[in-house]
Design a protein around this motif. Structure first.
Motif, short mmCIF file in Angstrom:
data_model
loop_
_atom_site.label_atom_id
_atom_site.label_comp_id
_atom_site.label_asym_id
_atom_site.label_seq_id
_atom_site.Cartn_x
_atom_site.Cartn_y
_atom_site.Cartn_z
N ALA A 1 0.83 -1.21 0.00
CA ALA A 1 0.00 0.00 0.00
C ALA A 1 0.86 1.26 0.00
O ALA A 1 0.57 2.23 -0.71
N ILE A 2 1.94 1.25 0.78
CA ILE A 2 2.83 2.41 0.84
C ILE A 2 3.52 2.64 -0.50
O ILE A 2 3.62 3.78 -0.98
N LEU A 3 4.01 1.56 -1.13
CA LEU A 3 4.67 1.68 -2.44
C LEU A 3 3.70 2.21 -3.50
O LEU A 3 4.06 3.04 -4.33
N ALA A 4 2.45 1.73 -3.46
CA ALA A 4 1.45 2.20 -4.41
C ALA A 4 1.15 3.67 -4.20
O ALA A 4 1.00 4.44 -5.17
N GLU A 5 1.08 4.10 -2.95
CA GLU A 5 0.83 5.50 -2.64
C GLU A 5 1.99 6.39 -3.11
O GLU A 5 1.78 7.47 -3.68
N GLN A 6 3.22 5.93 -2.91
CA GLN A 6 4.39 6.69 -3.36
C GLN A 6 4.42 6.80 -4.89
O GLN A 6 4.74 7.86 -5.43
#
Length: 202
Positions: A180-185
């Motif tokens: 989720a964090i990688l997708a948000e970045q």
């Protein structure tokens, strides 16, 4: 075809989520044993059996669910860099050569194993409580059947990917925080680039 794939995904998900409630039984059993053993000095005769039976059932019946979410561990150092069509070809070959023969052997051996256990109404040998273990062993061939069905769905996905160059739709309900964090970045980078481009154009 998409309906068929999603139906198998839903079957795997329903089974995995139903057996997922065993984590509460496992937590209660272990917590109760710790309380009885260390605070009251009166350990139970059944806690160990219940813990390995519930964990075993959870582990077995979550396999097809995890496969339906593409959640099993893979060494994707090179895999993720390949074009999707090549990924589909490699996955298809591996399913045909390794996955299906192993699962068929698992069903065959598991059926004979479970049959013997049910015939003798096998009880646990690890404690004097004599907790029945034959229901757990009955899950072994059932797990194999669910894995086989999910493997059929994954094979069809590989064929579709080889034909179209893109992986077909997959059900999603849980996602790792890292993903989720990688997708948000990635989303923020893309939009910051668009904003910078539009600012230059203005």
């Amino acid at each position: 075809m998409t309906r068929f794939l999603l139906f198998i995904d839903l079957l795997s998900a329903w089974t995995g989520k139903c057996f997922g409630w065993l984590i509460l039984v496992l937590t209660f059993g272990v917590s109760y044993e710790v309380f009885m053993r260390y605070l009251l000095n009166a350990p139970t005769t059944w806690a160990f059996d219940i813990s390995y039976i519930t964990y075993g059932a959870l582990f077995l019946m979550a396999g097809a669910y995890t496969l339906s979410r593409n959640g099993h561990v893979r060494a994707d150092v090179l895999y993720r860099l390949w074009p999707k069509r090549m990924q589909g070809v490699i996955d298809l070959i591996l399913y045909l050569i390794f996955f299906f023969p192993a699962v068929i052997a698992f069903i065959w051996a598991g059926w004979n194993f479970a049959k013997m256990s049910w015939m003798f109404k096998e009880l646990s040998i690890f404690s004097p409580a004599g907790v029945p273990v034959f229901p757990l062993k009955g899950l072994i061939p059932l797990t194999g059947i669910l894995l086989f069905l999910q493997g059929v769905a994954e094979t069809i996905r590989c064929i579709i990917c080889i034909r179209t160059g893109d992986w077909p739709q997959r059900l999603h309900d849980v996602e790792e925080m890292e993903t989720a964090i990688l997708a948000e970045q990635k989303y923020q980078r893309e939009h910051s680039g668009e904003n910078a481009a539009s600012g230059k154009g203005a």
